[in-house]
Design a protein around this motif. Structure first.
Motif, PDB file in Angstrom:
ATOM      1  N   ALA A   1      -4.526  -2.860  -2.800  1.00  0.00           N
ATOM      2  CA  ALA A   1      -4.056  -1.955  -1.754  1.00  0.00           C
ATOM      3  C   ALA A   1      -5.240  -1.531  -0.907  1.00  0.00           C
ATOM      4  CB  ALA A   1      -3.384  -0.721  -2.373  1.00  0.00           C
TER       5      ALA A   1
ATOM      6  N   THR B   1     -14.530   4.080   0.509  1.00  0.00           N
ATOM      7  CA  THR B   1     -13.633   5.104  -0.032  1.00  0.00           C
ATOM      8  C   THR B   1     -14.264   6.467  -0.231  1.00  0.00           C
ATOM      9  OG1 THR B   1     -14.100   4.659  -2.377  1.00  0.00           O
ATOM     10  CG2 THR B   1     -12.461   3.264  -1.296  1.00  0.00           C
TER      11      THR B   1
ATOM     12  N   ALA C   1       1.174   6.493  -6.990  1.00  0.00           N
ATOM     13  CA  ALA C   1      -0.044   7.133  -7.500  1.00  0.00           C
ATOM     14  C   ALA C   1      -0.061   8.626  -7.178  1.00  0.00           C
ATOM     15  CB  ALA C   1      -1.278   6.452  -6.910  1.00  0.00           C
ATOM     16  N   ARG C   2       0.392   8.994  -5.990  1.00  0.00           N
ATOM     17  CA  ARG C   2       0.435  10.428  -5.630  1.00  0.00           C
ATOM     18  C   ARG C   2       1.431  11.184  -6.500  1.00  0.00           C
ATOM     19  NH1 ARG C   2       0.630   8.610   0.448  1.00  0.00           N
ATOM     20  NH2 ARG C   2      -1.601   8.521   0.940  1.00  0.00           N
TER      21      ARG C   2
ATOM     22  N   THR D   1       0.557   3.712  -3.166  1.00  0.00           N
ATOM     23  CA  THR D   1      -0.040   5.035  -2.943  1.00  0.00           C
ATOM     24  C   THR D   1       0.953   6.146  -3.240  1.00  0.00           C
ATOM     25  OG1 THR D   1       0.483   4.869  -0.567  1.00  0.00           O
ATOM     26  CG2 THR D   1      -1.742   4.258  -1.252  1.00  0.00           C
ATOM     27  N   GLN D   2       2.222   5.939  -2.916  1.00  0.00           N
ATOM     28  CA  GLN D   2       3.210   6.976  -3.195  1.00  0.00           C
ATOM     29  C   GLN D   2       3.406   7.149  -4.700  1.00  0.00           C
ATOM     30  OE1 GLN D   2       4.636   9.033  -0.747  1.00  0.00           O
ATOM     31  NE2 GLN D   2       4.960  10.139  -2.676  1.00  0.00           N
TER      32      GLN D   2
ATOM     33  N   LEU E   1      -7.626   0.907  -0.209  1.00  0.00           N
ATOM     34  CA  LEU E   1      -8.090   2.037  -1.008  1.00  0.00           C
ATOM     35  C   LEU E   1      -8.380   3.275  -0.157  1.00  0.00           C
ATOM     36  CD1 LEU E   1     -10.455   0.353  -3.634  1.00  0.00           C
ATOM     37  CD2 LEU E   1      -7.972   0.692  -3.684  1.00  0.00           C
TER      38      LEU E   1
ATOM     39  N   ASP F   1      -9.628  -3.498  -3.668  1.00  0.00           N
ATOM     40  CA  ASP F   1      -9.385  -3.238  -2.249  1.00  0.00           C
ATOM     41  C   ASP F   1      -8.863  -4.462  -1.506  1.00  0.00           C
ATOM     42  OD1 ASP F   1     -11.625  -4.792  -2.164  1.00  0.00           O
ATOM     43  OD2 ASP F   1     -12.830  -3.448  -0.941  1.00  0.00           O
TER      44      ASP F   1
ATOM     45  N   ALA G   1      -6.309   4.538   1.833  1.00  0.00           N
ATOM     46  CA  ALA G   1      -5.025   5.187   2.128  1.00  0.00           C
ATOM     47  C   ALA G   1      -4.610   6.208   1.076  1.00  0.00           C
ATOM     48  CB  ALA G   1      -3.924   4.125   2.253  1.00  0.00           C
ATOM     49  N   PHE G   2      -5.380   6.353   0.005  1.00  0.00           N
ATOM     50  CA  PHE G   2      -4.954   7.200  -1.103  1.00  0.00           C
ATOM     51  C   PHE G   2      -5.273   8.681  -0.901  1.00  0.00           C
ATOM     52  CE2 PHE G   2      -4.820   3.078  -3.028  1.00  0.00           C
ATOM     53  CZ  PHE G   2      -3.845   3.159  -3.999  1.00  0.00           C
TER      54      PHE G   2
ATOM     55  N   THR H   1       0.827  -1.205   0.000  1.00  0.00           N
ATOM     56  CA  THR H   1       0.000   0.000   0.000  1.00  0.00           C
ATOM     57  C   THR H   1       0.858   1.251   0.000  1.00  0.00           C
ATOM     58  OG1 THR H   1      -1.879  -1.087   1.076  1.00  0.00           O
ATOM     59  CG2 THR H   1      -1.725   1.304   1.312  1.00  0.00           C
ATOM     60  N   HIS H   2       1.924   1.254   0.785  1.00  0.00           N
ATOM     61  CA  HIS H   2       2.803   2.430   0.847  1.00  0.00           C
ATOM     62  C   HIS H   2       3.421   2.714  -0.523  1.00  0.00           C
ATOM     63  CE1 HIS H   2       5.842   5.273   2.193  1.00  0.00           C
ATOM     64  NE2 HIS H   2       6.754   4.518   1.609  1.00  0.00           N
TER      65      HIS H   2
END
Length: 380
Positions: A289, A323, A260-261, A257-258, A291, A278, A293-294, A253-254
Motif C-alpha cells: 500500500a 513515511t 488498519a485505522r 488503511t481503513q 505507506l 510500500d 496514506a496511513f 490502499t483505501h
C-alpha cells in the motif's frame, strides 16, 4: 536504544518450563507471539512433549467466546494440536511477562483456508472466477468484521502493550498451496501479480474501472504468456495501463488503511505494528500500500528484510524518507548465512530501522540462536 525482539509460537513455550529462559538468553526484550495464525508444520527441538507440531488449519490461540462471534458469519477455529491448555496465548504471555519479557500479539487476519473454505464467496476471486480459498478478501464487510473481532478479543482478554498485524490485506497467487505445481508454467512476476488481482463483487464495486473488461484483459494477457510465451510486461502499469493499475493500487490502499485505522481504534493506547511494504503491487502477508496514506497510526511498519541485502537496505531507507513512521526490520535468522545476521542488523539500523525482530526463535537451531544472540549484542 534499539529494541530487539524474536518471533515465537505458543507451543514453543506452553508445556516447556525451560523455554522462557532460552528466549531470555537471546538478549531480546520482546517476543512477538502467535495469537491467531495460519496452518503450519513446525519443529520444537527442546519441548518435553513433542518435536513436530502440525497445525492443520488456521486457528485462534486464545479462548473463543461463542457469545462474541454469534452474530458474525465468520469465526475462527480452535486448535486441536499441542493441547496443554485452552488459553495458549494467555499461558505463554504470562510466562514471558514473569521473566520480564514484553509480549506483542501476532495476529494473522485474512489468511485462513479453514475460514475461507466455509465462505468461498468471501475469498479472493481472480479474473478467471477462480477462488483462492486461503485468502479472505478484506473488501468484504464480513471479512472486516471477522478481522476486527480478532483484534478486539485480544485487546479485551489480555493486558499486552502491542499488536502486530500480518495479512491485513489481500493474499494473492504467490502464496502457494499444498504440493505446489505451478513453477513449470514459467509465469513471470507480472503474470502472477495479474492473477493476484481480486475481482470478487466487493472489489469489482470498489474499483473505479470496468471490472468485466478488466477481467477479460487479464485473462487475455495471462493466456498469451501461458500458451504463447509472450511476457505480460514488467508490472501492472505495463500490463493494464497506468489508469487501471492506479485504480487497483488506490482500492487496495483505501481498504487496507481503513482496516488498519479501525484496528488502531480498537487497540487504544496499545502500539499497533503493521507488516507492510510500500509497493502497492504486492499481495501477501506484508500488505502492499501507499505507506504515506496511513497517517499517525500504525505506530510502526514492520518491513520484511529477508531478500537481497542491498534491496532490504534500500527498502528501509526509502520508507524512512517517505513515511516518518518508526520502522521495525524483520530479519530472517533461518536463512542460508546466519553468520551474517549481525552485519545485516547493523546495516539496517544504520539505514533507519529503530527496532529489529528476528524470525524465528522457536524454529532456530543452536547455531542460529547463537547468531541472534550475537546480533543483539552487536547492535545496541
Amino acid at each position: 536504544m534499539v529494541r530487539h525482539g524474536a518471533f515465537a509460537y505458543t507451543w514453543d513455550l506452553v508445556g516447556d518450563p525451560a523455554a522462557v529462559e532460552r528466549f531470555a538468553a537471546l538478549g531480546v526484550d520482546t517476543v512477538t507471539l502467535q495469537a491467531a495464525y495460519h496452518s503450519v508444520r513446525a519443529t520444537t527441538a527442546w519441548h518435553p512433549s513433542h518435536r513436530v507440531v502440525h497445525a492443520e488449519h488456521a486457528a485462534a490461540y486464545f479462548p473463543i467466546r461463542p457469545e462474541r462471534w454469534r452474530d458474525l458469519r465468520l469465526r475462527p477455529a480452535a486448535p486441536t494440536w499441542a493441547v496443554e491448555t485452552e488459553d495458549r496465548f494467555g499461558t505463554a504471555s504470562a510466562a514471558l511477562a514473569a521473566a520480564g519479557l514484553r509480549t506483542e500479539a501476532w495476529l494473522v487476519l485474512t489468511h485462513s483456508s479453514k475460514v475461507g473454505s466455509s465462505a468461498p464467496d468471501l475469498t479472493v476471486r481472480n479474473a478467471y472466477g477462480e477462488v483462492f480459498g486461503y485468502a479472505l478478501c478484506p473488501a468484504q464487510p464480513a471479512v472486516r468484521e471477522y478481522a476486527l473481532m480478532l483484534v478486539q478479543e485480544i485487546c479485551e482478554l489480555y493486558d499486552i502493550p502491542a499488536l502486530v498485524l500480518e495479512a491485513c490485506g489481500w493474499l494473492g497467487f504467490e502464496h502457494g498451496s499444498h504440493h505446489e505445481k505451478t513453477s513449470g508454467a514459467d509465469l513471470s512476476a507480472s503474470a502472477r501479480d495479474l492473477l493476484s488481482i481480486c475481482l470478487c463483487p466487493a472489489c469489482a464495486r470498489g474499483l473505479d474501472v470496468d471490472a468485466v473488461q478488466l477481467a477479460a484483459d487479464i485473462r487475455t494477457t495471462v493466456d498469451r504468456e501461458l500458451q504463447l510465451g509472450v511476457a505480460a510486461g514488467q508490472n501492472l502499469v505495463e500490463a493494464l495501463g497506468a489508469d487501471r493499475a492506479q485504480a487497483i493500487y488506490d482500492h487496495r490502499t483505501h481498504v487496507i488503511t481503513q482496516l488498519a485505522r479501525d484496528a488502531a481504534a480498537l487497540a487504544g493506547d496499545r502500539e499497533l505494528l503493521l507488516m507492510a511494504t510500500d509497493d502497492p503491487q504486492v499481495t501477501g502477508p506484508d500488505v502492499g500500500a501507499d505507506l504515506t496514506a496511513f497517517g499517525s497510526r500504525p505506530d510502526a511498519f514492520v518491513l520484511k528484510c529477508w531478500d537481497d541485502e542491498e534491496a532490504a537496505i534500500g527498502r528501509v531507507k526509502t520508507a524512512v524518507v517517505r513515511t516518518g513512521v518508526p520502522l521495525v526490520a524483520n530479519v530472517n535468522a533461518l536463512g542460508e548465512r546466519p553468520e551474517e545476521l549481525s552485519a545485516l542488523a547493523t546495516r539496517l539500523v544504520e539505514a533507519g530501522a529503530s527496532q529489529l525482530r528476528y524470525y524465528h526463535a522457536g524454529l532456530a537451531s543452536p547455531a542460529r540462536q547463537a547468531a541472534i544472540r550475537a546480533a543483539v549484542q552487536e547492535v545496541a
